[in-house]
Design an enzyme around this catalytic site. Structure first.
Site, PDB file in Angstrom:
ATOM      1  N   ALA A 192       0.821  -1.214   0.000  1.00  0.00           N
ATOM      2  CA  ALA A 192       0.000   0.000   0.000  1.00  0.00           C
ATOM      3  C   ALA A 192       0.855   1.265   0.000  1.00  0.00           C
ATOM      4  O   ALA A 192       0.618   2.202  -0.774  1.00  0.00           O
ATOM      5  CB  ALA A 192      -0.935  -0.005   1.205  1.00  0.00           C
ATOM      6  N   TYR A 251      -1.335 -14.315   1.406  1.00  0.00           N
ATOM      7  CA  TYR A 251      -0.157 -13.615   1.922  1.00  0.00           C
ATOM      8  C   TYR A 251       0.824 -14.596   2.552  1.00  0.00           C
ATOM      9  O   TYR A 251       0.427 -15.574   3.187  1.00  0.00           O
ATOM     10  CB  TYR A 251      -0.559 -12.600   2.997  1.00  0.00           C
ATOM     11  CG  TYR A 251      -1.386 -11.446   2.497  1.00  0.00           C
ATOM     12  CD1 TYR A 251      -0.814 -10.418   1.761  1.00  0.00           C
ATOM     13  CD2 TYR A 251      -2.746 -11.370   2.796  1.00  0.00           C
ATOM     14  CE1 TYR A 251      -1.572  -9.351   1.320  1.00  0.00           C
ATOM     15  CE2 TYR A 251      -3.515 -10.310   2.362  1.00  0.00           C
ATOM     16  CZ  TYR A 251      -2.930  -9.298   1.615  1.00  0.00           C
ATOM     17  OH  TYR A 251      -3.672  -8.238   1.181  1.00  0.00           O
ATOM     18  N   ARG A 290       3.574 -13.348   4.904  1.00  0.00           N
ATOM     19  CA  ARG A 290       4.243 -12.193   5.508  1.00  0.00           C
ATOM     20  C   ARG A 290       4.575 -12.409   6.983  1.00  0.00           C
ATOM     21  O   ARG A 290       5.247 -11.558   7.578  1.00  0.00           O
ATOM     22  CB  ARG A 290       3.417 -10.926   5.296  1.00  0.00           C
ATOM     23  CG  ARG A 290       2.047 -10.939   5.883  1.00  0.00           C
ATOM     24  CD  ARG A 290       1.085  -9.927   5.263  1.00  0.00           C
ATOM     25  NE  ARG A 290       1.599  -8.593   5.095  1.00  0.00           N
ATOM     26  CZ  ARG A 290       0.906  -7.602   4.490  1.00  0.00           C
ATOM     27  NH1 ARG A 290      -0.316  -7.836   4.012  1.00  0.00           N
ATOM     28  NH2 ARG A 290       1.423  -6.398   4.357  1.00  0.00           N
ATOM     29  N   ASN A 310      -6.946   1.827   5.953  1.00  0.00           N
ATOM     30  CA  ASN A 310      -6.517   0.661   5.172  1.00  0.00           C
ATOM     31  C   ASN A 310      -6.601  -0.642   5.971  1.00  0.00           C
ATOM     32  O   ASN A 310      -5.604  -1.353   6.139  1.00  0.00           O
ATOM     33  CB  ASN A 310      -5.088   0.887   4.667  1.00  0.00           C
ATOM     34  CG  ASN A 310      -4.968   0.665   3.177  1.00  0.00           C
ATOM     35  OD1 ASN A 310      -5.762  -0.047   2.578  1.00  0.00           O
ATOM     36  ND2 ASN A 310      -3.961   1.278   2.572  1.00  0.00           N
ATOM     37  N   SER A 365     -12.186   4.365   4.027  1.00  0.00           N
ATOM     38  CA  SER A 365     -13.399   4.024   3.297  1.00  0.00           C
ATOM     39  C   SER A 365     -14.574   4.106   4.259  1.00  0.00           C
ATOM     40  O   SER A 365     -14.398   4.122   5.482  1.00  0.00           O
ATOM     41  CB  SER A 365     -13.278   2.634   2.693  1.00  0.00           C
ATOM     42  OG  SER A 365     -13.052   1.674   3.702  1.00  0.00           O
ATOM     43  N   ARG A 382     -15.707   6.091  -1.127  1.00  0.00           N
ATOM     44  CA  ARG A 382     -16.926   5.312  -1.335  1.00  0.00           C
ATOM     45  C   ARG A 382     -16.868   4.481  -2.621  1.00  0.00           C
ATOM     46  O   ARG A 382     -17.913   4.134  -3.189  1.00  0.00           O
ATOM     47  CB  ARG A 382     -18.134   6.247  -1.375  1.00  0.00           C
ATOM     48  CG  ARG A 382     -18.250   7.162  -0.159  1.00  0.00           C
ATOM     49  CD  ARG A 382     -19.536   7.958  -0.165  1.00  0.00           C
ATOM     50  NE  ARG A 382     -19.524   9.001   0.844  1.00  0.00           N
ATOM     51  CZ  ARG A 382     -19.742   8.794   2.146  1.00  0.00           C
ATOM     52  NH1 ARG A 382     -19.998   7.580   2.592  1.00  0.00           N
ATOM     53  NH2 ARG A 382     -19.709   9.803   3.005  1.00  0.00           N
ATOM     54  N   GLY A 407     -17.828   7.544  -5.359  1.00  0.00           N
ATOM     55  CA  GLY A 407     -17.040   8.753  -5.182  1.00  0.00           C
ATOM     56  C   GLY A 407     -16.450   8.874  -3.793  1.00  0.00           C
ATOM     57  O   GLY A 407     -16.101   7.874  -3.153  1.00  0.00           O
ATOM     58  N   ASP A 438      -5.124   3.269  -2.763  1.00  0.00           N
ATOM     59  CA  ASP A 438      -3.777   3.856  -2.703  1.00  0.00           C
ATOM     60  C   ASP A 438      -3.622   4.929  -3.775  1.00  0.00           C
ATOM     61  O   ASP A 438      -3.000   5.982  -3.534  1.00  0.00           O
ATOM     62  CB  ASP A 438      -2.721   2.777  -2.899  1.00  0.00           C
ATOM     63  CG  ASP A 438      -2.850   1.645  -1.895  1.00  0.00           C
ATOM     64  OD1 ASP A 438      -3.252   1.913  -0.746  1.00  0.00           O
ATOM     65  OD2 ASP A 438      -2.555   0.491  -2.264  1.00  0.00           O
TER      66      ASP A 438
END
Length: 317
Positions: free
Chosen positions: A34, A103, A105, A165, A193, A227, A231, A259
């Site tokens: 990100a 992932y 990680r 995020n 978001s 959103r 938008g 991002d």
């Protein structure tokens, strides 16, 4: 020379398959993360950006560094860990435009980042510090690094930006809320978001207006709510509320769109644009991202920002 933006976090080897892995679909090799997605977006728009994440001493690390250098990102303050690998992910393209992400990680070099690894980058300075909730979720060391960086940026007059995020695969919503809310008094701009906003403000019964008001009362100058196809909205401490519709473009790949939006918004901030113009630029960079495959590959250069104004099907000759 100090950077316009300093960011850090985990950038990984990214394997992107053309179909389900179980069918033996071929894969494309890339890098993804990100914070480095934002860094590439800002560099393509002409800003000085430094990425100071932590990598292993392995071939994926060489790919990450070569890619970011090639995109104009300053990686002088990236550090390496000889005892831990660079993380990896795989994105499977499934039915239609649905993707599934895996992932690898746990125990990665980025999960072992500590405040002292960021000291040189902080000392060099920046106008903006960009951090994300993803780094906070990687473990105690990365969380301490974020907390120290936020405090340093606040004490030195930088603009501190948090992109929530949230990644449910990394930590539970309850833990994310507990951790991220402790950072709020050092944050100037919150980007989230609409489904992430409850993690950083308000109780279960609060509406968006109440959550935004809580963040502004806690010290944020701006709260930006993404959103997706509907938008984005931006709220300011001066009482302003702006809405920006999304650009209508063919959607190819939504990964990395947030991002890209963040990079566009920070670019507008660095250029001194008014809030409405910052939102427009963010919507533009987000549209470029969803119209191309890859986490960052479709992000625009500055001279390409106006391309979305061209009629559909235009050929630039």
């Amino acid at each position: 020379m100090r950077a316009d933006v300093l960011t850090f976090g985990e950038t990984m080897l990214s394997l992107q398959t053309e179909g389900p892995l179980t069918t033996g679909s071929p894969a494309r090799t890339a890098v993804a993360g990100a914070e480095s997605n934002v860094a590439v977006g800002l560099a393509r728009l002409g800003h000085r950006v430094s990425w100071a994440g932590r990598l292993g001493t392995d071939e994926p690390a060489r790919l990450v560094l070569r890619t970011l250098r090639g995109e104009g990102v300053d990686v002088r303050h990236a550090t390496t860990d000889p005892e831990a690998p660079t993380g990896a992910l795989m994105r499977e393209r499934l039915a239609g435009d649905v993707t599934r992400v895996h992932y690898w990680r746990a125990g990665s070099a980025a999960s072992r980042q500590r405040p002292e690894h960021l000291a040189a980058a902080l000392a060099e300075g920046a106008r903006v510090l960009h951090v994300t909730g993803i780094t906070c979720a990687l473990g105690p060391g990365p969380l301490a690094t974020v907390a120290d960086a936020v405090a340093y940026g606040r004490d030195h007059g930088w603009t501190v930006v948090l992109d929530v995020n949230h990644r449910a695969r990394l930590w539970a919503a309850e833990e994310a809320a507990r951790v991220l809310r402790r950072l709020r008094d050092g944050i100037d701009i919150v980007i989230a978001s609409d489904d992430e906003l409850p993690l950083i403000a308000g109780d279960d019964d609060a509406d968006e207006a109440a959550r935004v008001a809580e963040l502004l009362a806690a010290g944020a100058r701006e709260v930006v709510v993404k959103r997706g196809g509907d938008g984005a909205d931006a709220y300011g401490a001066d009482g302003r509320h702006l809405h920006q519709p999304a650009h209508r473009v063919p959607v190819v790949d939504t990964v990395g769109a947030g991002d890209a939006f963040c990079a566009g918004y920070l670019s507008g901030l660095l250029d001194g644009l008014e809030p409405a113009a910052r939102l427009r630029r963010a919507a533009t960079t987000g549209a470029f991202a969803v119209a191309a495959r890859g986490d960052w590959e479709g992000l625009p250069h500055r001279d390409e920002l106006a391309l979305l104004n061209a009629p559909p099907g235009s050929a630039l000759r």
